[in-house]
Design an enzyme around this catalytic site. Structure first.
Site, short mmCIF file in Angstrom:
data_model
loop_
_atom_site.label_atom_id
_atom_site.label_comp_id
_atom_site.label_asym_id
_atom_site.label_seq_id
_atom_site.Cartn_x
_atom_site.Cartn_y
_atom_site.Cartn_z
CG ASP A 1 20.80 -8.56 11.50
OD1 ASP A 1 20.62 -7.32 11.60
OD2 ASP A 1 20.43 -9.23 10.52
C1 LIG Z 1 10.00 -9.42 14.37
C2 LIG Z 1 10.32 -8.34 15.36
C3 LIG Z 1 11.45 -7.53 15.20
N1 LIG Z 1 11.70 -6.54 16.12
C4 LIG Z 1 12.88 -5.66 15.99
C5 LIG Z 1 14.13 -6.18 16.68
C6 LIG Z 1 15.20 -5.34 16.04
O1 LIG Z 1 15.32 -4.13 16.78
C7 LIG Z 1 14.64 -5.05 14.65
C8 LIG Z 1 15.42 -5.77 13.59
O2 LIG Z 1 16.46 -4.94 13.16
P1 LIG Z 1 18.00 -5.26 13.48
O3 LIG Z 1 18.79 -4.77 12.32
O4 LIG Z 1 18.18 -6.67 13.94
O5 LIG Z 1 18.33 -4.37 14.75
P2 LIG Z 1 18.23 -2.78 14.88
O6 LIG Z 1 18.54 -2.13 13.57
O7 LIG Z 1 16.93 -2.46 15.52
O8 LIG Z 1 19.35 -2.44 15.95
P3 LIG Z 1 20.91 -2.79 15.80
O9 LIG Z 1 21.16 -3.12 14.35
O10 LIG Z 1 21.60 -1.54 16.25
O11 LIG Z 1 21.15 -3.97 16.72
O12 LIG Z 1 13.29 -5.54 14.63
C9 LIG Z 1 10.86 -6.31 17.20
O13 LIG Z 1 11.11 -5.38 18.01
N2 LIG Z 1 9.76 -7.09 17.37
C10 LIG Z 1 9.44 -8.10 16.49
O14 LIG Z 1 8.41 -8.78 16.69
#
Ligand SMILES: Cc1cn([C@H]2C[C@H](O)[C@@H](COP(=O)(O)OP(=O)(O)OP(=O)(O)O)O2)c(=O)[nH]c1=O
Length: 197
Positions: A70
């Site tokens: 997360d």
């Molecule tokens: C800061 C940052 C976040 N992110 C993304 C990563 C995660 O996919 C998202 C954060 O949300 P999360 O809740 O961590 O993950 P998710 O909802 O995408 O997937 P799941 O819960 O099923 O694991 O933000 C990027 O892709 N690039 C970035 O620079």
């Protein structure tokens, strides 16, 4: 040899594991992420990652290592994914021209023994100064809408990040060096290609 399950719907996390040559199955977790935000951001992300991994373990997978994560952005409070374009604007307005933290909590659970390793990684990110018009243009790209803090360092957002201190992959959503160190506790070295040590 254990099977690897990635308990995530994040295409970025799948991409990162593919990039290091890992063979794995994707089984997105289904949990309520609206968690107690009284926890500090480190404990919050570890708690959510733990719940995601447990959701999959409780579906009775056998002979598997379940990986969940997360990611949040921290500036003042915890920033998750924006609920709408207005929130994305507010987040980017608060982040532009400043340093902030990106924290990814990681959980790995052995589906048979229920042994678990929980940890987090923190990266400091300096975002460039942005005008309201530039923020709106970035939001129009659509990229901010499914990402914590409303930006994606790996995409168009690369142009709005000036510097980072720490792990780049942690910002994208999975700290790969930390992940391998955690996997070694289960006798698996990803560098050796899933070979059981
Ligand atoms: C800061 C940052 C976040 N992110 C993304 C990563 C995660 O996919 C998202 C954060 O949300 P999360 O809740 O961590 O993950 P998710 O909802 O995408 O997937 P799941 O819960 O099923 O694991 O933000 C990027 O892709 N690039 C970035 O620079």
């Amino acid at each position: 040899m254990k099977d690897i399950i990635l308990a995530s719907a994040s295409p970025r996390r799948s991409e990162l594991l593919k990039r290091i040559g890992l063979k794995f199955e994707v089984v997105p977790a289904d949990i309520d992420e609206a968690n107690i935000r009284e926890l500090g951001p480190e404990s919050y992300t570890v708690d959510i990652a733990h719940k995601k991994a447990l959701d999959i373990v409780n579906r009775n997978y056998k002979n598997s290592l379940v990986i969940a994560a997360d990611t949040v952005v921290v500036k003042g409070g915890i920033m998750g994914k924006p609920t709408d374009e207005n929130e994305a604007f507010e987040m980017l307005k608060a982040l532009q021209g400043q340093w902030h933290e990106v924290i990814t909590g990681v959980a790995i659970i052995d589906s048979d023994s229920k042994a678990e390793i929980l940890d987090y990684e923190k990266t400091l990110v300096k975002m460039t100064s942005l005008s309201d018009m530039e923020i709106r243009a970035y939001i129009m790209s659509g990229e901010p809408m499914d990402k914590a803090g409303s930006y994606g360092i790996q995409g168009v957002g690369a142009m709005i990040v000036e510097r980072i201190e720490g792990c780049y992959f942690n910002v994208v959503g999975l700290p790969l060096n930390k992940l391998n160190a955690m996997m070694r506790n289960f006798g698996v070295d990803l560098l050796m290609g899933n070979i059981q040590l």
